[in-house]
Design a protein around this motif. Structure first.
Motif, short mmCIF file in Angstrom:
data_model
loop_
_atom_site.label_atom_id
_atom_site.label_comp_id
_atom_site.label_asym_id
_atom_site.label_seq_id
_atom_site.Cartn_x
_atom_site.Cartn_y
_atom_site.Cartn_z
N THR A 1 -0.91 3.68 -11.57
CA THR A 1 -2.37 3.26 -10.88
C THR A 1 -2.37 3.77 -9.73
OG1 THR A 1 -0.27 1.60 -10.27
CG2 THR A 1 -1.40 0.91 -12.28
N HIS A 2 -1.43 4.01 -8.60
CA HIS A 2 -1.57 5.09 -7.19
C HIS A 2 -2.92 5.86 -7.35
CE1 HIS A 2 -0.63 5.43 -2.98
NE2 HIS A 2 -1.88 6.81 -3.33
N HIS A 3 -4.15 4.99 -6.43
CA HIS A 3 -5.05 5.83 -6.43
C HIS A 3 -4.70 7.56 -4.77
CE1 HIS A 3 -9.72 6.76 -6.85
NE2 HIS A 3 -9.19 7.88 -6.13
N LEU A 4 -5.19 8.89 -5.00
CA LEU A 4 -4.47 8.65 -3.67
C LEU A 4 -5.76 9.12 -3.08
CD1 LEU A 4 -3.56 11.93 -2.47
CD2 LEU A 4 -5.65 13.50 -3.81
N TYR B 1 -5.25 10.59 17.59
CA TYR B 1 -5.47 10.68 15.45
C TYR B 1 -4.27 10.35 14.56
CZ TYR B 1 -6.37 15.08 13.62
OH TYR B 1 -5.96 16.37 13.30
N LEU B 2 -4.00 9.80 13.42
CA LEU B 2 -2.85 10.23 12.73
C LEU B 2 -4.01 9.84 11.70
CD1 LEU B 2 -0.73 6.73 13.86
CD2 LEU B 2 -0.86 8.93 14.32
N LEU B 3 -2.96 10.97 10.78
CA LEU B 3 -3.47 11.77 8.94
C LEU B 3 -2.38 11.03 8.58
CD1 LEU B 3 -5.14 14.72 8.17
CD2 LEU B 3 -2.77 13.80 6.83
N ALA B 4 -2.41 10.42 7.83
CA ALA B 4 -1.87 10.19 6.35
C ALA B 4 -1.91 10.51 4.98
CB ALA B 4 -0.96 8.88 6.95
N VAL B 5 -1.54 11.35 4.09
CA VAL B 5 -1.66 11.78 3.05
C VAL B 5 -0.63 10.57 1.57
CG1 VAL B 5 -1.61 13.08 0.61
CG2 VAL B 5 -2.06 13.90 3.31
N MET B 6 -1.34 10.08 1.71
CA MET B 6 -0.56 8.59 0.86
C MET B 6 -0.91 9.05 -0.62
SD MET B 6 -0.15 6.58 2.99
CE MET B 6 -0.68 5.73 4.63
N GLN B 7 0.76 9.55 -0.89
CA GLN B 7 1.03 10.24 -3.03
C GLN B 7 1.29 8.48 -3.30
OE1 GLN B 7 0.71 14.47 -2.89
NE2 GLN B 7 2.26 13.92 -0.97
N ALA B 8 1.19 9.06 -4.53
CA ALA B 8 1.54 7.41 -5.85
C ALA B 8 3.14 7.61 -5.51
CB ALA B 8 1.26 7.90 -7.00
N PRO B 9 3.87 6.48 -5.08
CA PRO B 9 5.09 6.79 -4.93
C PRO B 9 5.78 6.59 -6.52
CG PRO B 9 4.39 4.95 -4.70
CD PRO B 9 3.76 5.24 -4.87
N SER C 1 0.64 1.88 -1.12
CA SER C 1 0.29 1.78 -2.59
C SER C 1 -1.09 0.28 -1.93
CB SER C 1 1.08 1.57 -3.55
OG SER C 1 1.30 2.78 -4.03
N MET C 2 -2.27 0.32 -2.76
CA MET C 2 -3.11 -0.52 -2.59
C MET C 2 -3.24 -1.33 -4.00
SD MET C 2 -5.74 0.62 -0.10
CE MET C 2 -6.94 1.78 -1.15
N ASP C 3 -3.10 -1.45 -5.04
CA ASP C 3 -3.18 -1.60 -6.49
C ASP C 3 -2.61 -3.19 -6.74
OD1 ASP C 3 -1.36 0.45 -5.98
OD2 ASP C 3 -0.59 -0.90 -8.27
N ASP C 4 -3.46 -4.04 -6.70
CA ASP C 4 -3.17 -4.93 -7.22
C ASP C 4 -3.41 -5.80 -8.42
OD1 ASP C 4 -5.75 -5.59 -7.41
OD2 ASP C 4 -5.52 -6.45 -4.46
N ALA C 5 -3.54 -6.86 -8.48
CA ALA C 5 -3.49 -7.52 -10.53
C ALA C 5 -4.91 -6.89 -10.13
CB ALA C 5 -3.32 -9.16 -10.63
N ASP C 6 -6.24 -7.10 -10.08
CA ASP C 6 -7.32 -6.84 -9.93
C ASP C 6 -7.66 -4.97 -10.05
OD1 ASP C 6 -7.88 -9.11 -9.78
OD2 ASP C 6 -7.92 -9.12 -7.70
N GLY C 7 -6.81 -4.54 -10.34
CA GLY C 7 -6.68 -2.99 -10.46
C GLY C 7 -6.69 -2.29 -9.07
N CYS C 8 -7.51 -1.13 -9.31
CA CYS C 8 -7.22 -0.28 -8.17
C CYS C 8 -8.36 -0.45 -7.62
CB CYS C 8 -7.29 1.26 -8.78
SG CYS C 8 -7.75 2.89 -7.61
N ARG C 9 -8.45 -0.75 -5.52
CA ARG C 9 -9.80 -1.42 -5.49
C ARG C 9 -10.60 0.60 -4.91
NH1 ARG C 9 -6.42 -4.65 -0.93
NH2 ARG C 9 -5.91 -6.22 -2.20
N LEU C 10 -10.63 1.41 -4.27
CA LEU C 10 -10.59 3.08 -4.77
C LEU C 10 -11.70 3.10 -5.31
CD1 LEU C 10 -8.36 4.75 -2.74
CD2 LEU C 10 -10.08 3.73 -2.13
N CYS C 11 -11.07 2.79 -7.14
CA CYS C 11 -12.07 2.55 -8.53
C CYS C 11 -13.17 1.44 -8.12
CB CYS C 11 -10.81 2.60 -9.23
SG CYS C 11 -10.72 4.67 -9.80
N ALA C 12 -13.16 0.81 -8.03
CA ALA C 12 -14.03 -0.83 -8.02
C ALA C 12 -15.30 -0.59 -7.61
CB ALA C 12 -13.38 -1.86 -7.38
N GLY C 13 -15.23 0.27 -6.65
CA GLY C 13 -16.72 0.77 -6.21
C GLY C 13 -16.89 0.75 -5.09
N ARG C 14 -17.84 1.52 -4.35
CA ARG C 14 -18.39 1.87 -3.17
C ARG C 14 -19.47 0.81 -2.62
NH1 ARG C 14 -17.88 6.04 -5.45
NH2 ARG C 14 -19.87 6.27 -4.86
#
Length: 306
Positions: free
Chosen positions: A253-256, A239-247, A157-170
């Motif tokens: 809080t987790h973003h797929l 290559y490696l492929l990994a599907v990072m789903q919510a624990p 997971s990448m979520d932290d006190a500042d919220g979801c990094r993926l939702c924060a913008g690109r």
């Protein structure tokens, strides 16, 4: 505690603060990873298909599971380590088959993941594919794996006190391709030159929580990015492929996201991890993320023009 008779067990690593899985039954396994070979009598997955069988995804229980099986009447009986054999032939891969096959594989991963999470002892599900001998692939036949863990990997997971990094913008400099419901980008923290992250625009925790449009867009982006990788490496991409789903602890809080981590550099040669990467987890990337994203965008545009 160590397991007997080849039973997998886990040990806490106080340096990386992570569990280490020890699987004695895998010690004697010999790798056979020549993806260009035809039917190999030693390949355990070729025998899954009869000559007249349809070329479709088969799900089988791993003969050498990486985790001990949870037993007891209070636990739903779900296979903790499944192998998804998604092609009959050795020379097929997600990037060379139809985008529909990629979507079908994601659907199977979603179903298996949801089944595993019905077991309250499973804390996280790892869904992966590894391609190439440099990644230590044991069986060269095209396959993915889904594994249920009784602990939460610290890198999931990448979520932290500042919220979801993926939702924060690109950043437009890092975006490779955008579809109506999903995005592919080379993240600023890319460990290797063309590491790519694919994620839904909507904050969804897992594949099972996506709708049909989101799942189709994720599959399309995986297929396109793998095609771009192949055009860089004359078809020999590793290559490696990994599907990072919510624990279980981060369902809200987790973003797929789907992570693609190829080994090659812009010129198609391999970027082999060295001692800092392997021993310290400190990656040295020779290419800026914005440059890699621009290079992938160019490859995708060239592919669309052909």
């Amino acid at each position: 505690m160590e397991g007997g008779h080849g039973i997998p067990f886990r040990t806490w690593n106080p340096v990386e603060r992570e569990w280490i899985l020890t699987v004695p039954s895998r010690a004697p396994l010999a790798a056979h990873t020549d993806l260009r070979a035809g039917k190999n009598s030693e390949c355990p997955f070729c025998d899954v298909f009869a000559p007249d069988d349809a070329d479709q995804i088969r799900v089988v229980r791993s003969k050498h599971p990486m985790v001990p099986t949870i037993t007891g009447p209070e636990h739903p009986r779900v296979n903790q380590h499944s192998v998804l054999i998604y092609a009959k032939d050795h020379d097929q891969r997600l990037g060379t088959m139809s985008v529909g096959r990629c979507r079908d594989l994601l659907v199977q991963i979603a179903l298996l993941s949801d089944q595993l999470m019905t077991n309250s002892n499973i804390e996280a599900v790892c869904a992966t594919e590894a391609v190439g001998g440099h990644f230590g692939v044991t069986v060269g036949h095209p396959h993915a794996q889904v594994i249920g863990l009784e602990f939460e990997p610290r890198n999931i997971s990448m979520d932290d006190a500042d919220g979801c990094r993926l939702c924060a913008g690109r950043s437009g400099r890092h975006t490779v391709r955008e579809l109506p419901s999903a995005v592919a980008e080379v993240p600023p923290w890319a460990r290797l030159p063309f590491e790519t992250v694919i994620y839904t625009r909507r904050h969804a925790p897992s594949l099972g929580a996506t709708n049909s449009d989101e799942l189709a867009d994720i599959a399309q982006l995986i297929w396109e990015i793998l095609g771009a990788y192949r055009s860089q490496t004359q078809g020999e991409v590793q290559y490696l492929l990994a599907v990072m789903q919510a624990p279980r602890s981060r369902l809200s809080t987790h973003h797929l996201r789907v992570e693609l981590l190829p080994l090659h550099k812009p010129d198609g040669s391999l970027k082999r991890p060295g001692v800092l990467e392997t021993m310290f987890g400190v990656y040295i990337n020779p290419t800026r993320a914005s440059e890699s994203a621009a290079h992938l965008r160019l490859l995708l545009n060239e592919g669309a023009d052909r």
